[in-house]
Structures are given as C-alpha cells and as structure tokens.
Design a protein around this motif. Structure first.
Motif, mmCIF file in Angstrom:
data_model
loop_
_atom_site.group_PDB
_atom_site.id
_atom_site.type_symbol
_atom_site.label_atom_id
_atom_site.label_comp_id
_atom_site.label_asym_id
_atom_site.label_seq_id
_atom_site.Cartn_x
_atom_site.Cartn_y
_atom_site.Cartn_z
ATOM 1 N N MET A 1 0.850 -1.178 0.000
ATOM 2 C CA MET A 1 0.000 0.000 0.000
ATOM 3 C C MET A 1 0.891 1.236 0.000
ATOM 4 N N THR A 2 0.574 2.161 -0.856
ATOM 5 C CA THR A 2 1.311 3.428 -0.882
ATOM 6 C C THR A 2 0.714 4.377 0.154
ATOM 7 N N GLN A 4 -0.427 7.315 -0.475
ATOM 8 C CA GLN A 4 -1.642 7.875 -1.080
ATOM 9 C C GLN A 4 -2.808 6.898 -0.940
ATOM 10 N N GLU A 5 -2.561 5.617 -1.128
ATOM 11 C CA GLU A 5 -3.606 4.612 -0.965
ATOM 12 C C GLU A 5 -4.067 4.530 0.488
ATOM 13 N N CYS A 6 -3.137 4.678 1.384
ATOM 14 C CA CYS A 6 -3.473 4.693 2.812
ATOM 15 C C CYS A 6 -4.428 5.850 3.103
ATOM 16 N N ALA A 8 -6.390 7.375 1.046
ATOM 17 C CA ALA A 8 -7.684 7.102 0.425
ATOM 18 C C ALA A 8 -8.487 6.129 1.290
#
Length: 120
Positions: A1-2, A4-6, A8
């Motif tokens: 998980m990046t 940014q994904e975190c 989101a």
C-alpha cells in the motif's frame, strides 16, 4: 500500500497534509507514529469510568492530531465527540463515541496496511 492509498483508505486528504509537511517521508513518519498514540485507549477508559473531563481531553487530542494529519473522517467524528463532551456527558456522546470507534478502526487498519508494505 502506498501512502496515497493509505490516505484514500482512511478517507484523508493527502494533498493537504503534503502541503503542510512537504515530503512523503515526513507524512509517513507521522502517520506511522499515530499507531503509538494512546489517546484512543484513554478515551475508552475514561468513558468507561465516567471521567468525562478526561474523555473530553482525549477526544480533543484525537481531533487535533487528526486535523494535523488530515485524517478527515476521524477528525470529524472526534470533533463531534469532543463537542458532545465539552461540558460533561451529553445524550449525544454515546452515538458519537460509536462513530469514533468505527472511524478509528478504519484508520488503524489503513495505517497497519501501510506499515506492512513499508516494513516498519
């Protein structure tokens, strides 16, 4: 998980926090530190024992930390609970607490997924 994904996944505002902290390394550092913050546990203990002044302080801390990190959803529910406890226990407090619990779990799950992916 990046990272940014975190953000989101926890319904946060990544662009806003980047505007303040200026680097992904700094954002990641403070996001991961959130896992060690004891405010949520203090909130639960204080509500259980009826120490609503301490519960207010814990909710207010959660609200502040989440505002600084742009954890939008948990900030909002923490703010609602903080207001519900500002002058002691109110009838709105239990429902607000349940929302904080749900939002906190969502936030922690996203951060733990980030932590696993970065190996910290």
């Amino acid at each position: 998980m990046t990272l940014q994904e975190c953000y989101a996944a926890l319904d946060g505002d990544f662009e806003s926090v980047m505007g303040r902290l200026r680097s992904e390394r700094m954002v990641q550092k403070f996001v991961l530190k959130f896992l060690n913050d004891g405010s949520f546990d203090l909130l639960l203990r204080s509500m259980e024992t009826g120490d609503y002044a301490e519960a207010f302080r814990a909710a207010h801390t959660i609200k502040g930390v989440c505002q600084n990190l742009d954890f939008t959803r948990l900030y909002k529910s923490g703010s609602d609970l903080s207001e519900a406890l500002r002058n002691g226990f109110t009838p709105e407090a239990p429902a607000c607490l349940e929302q904080v619990k749900a939002d906190y779990q969502q936030t922690i799950a996203a951060i733990r997924a980030l932590q696993e992916s970065v190996g910290s």
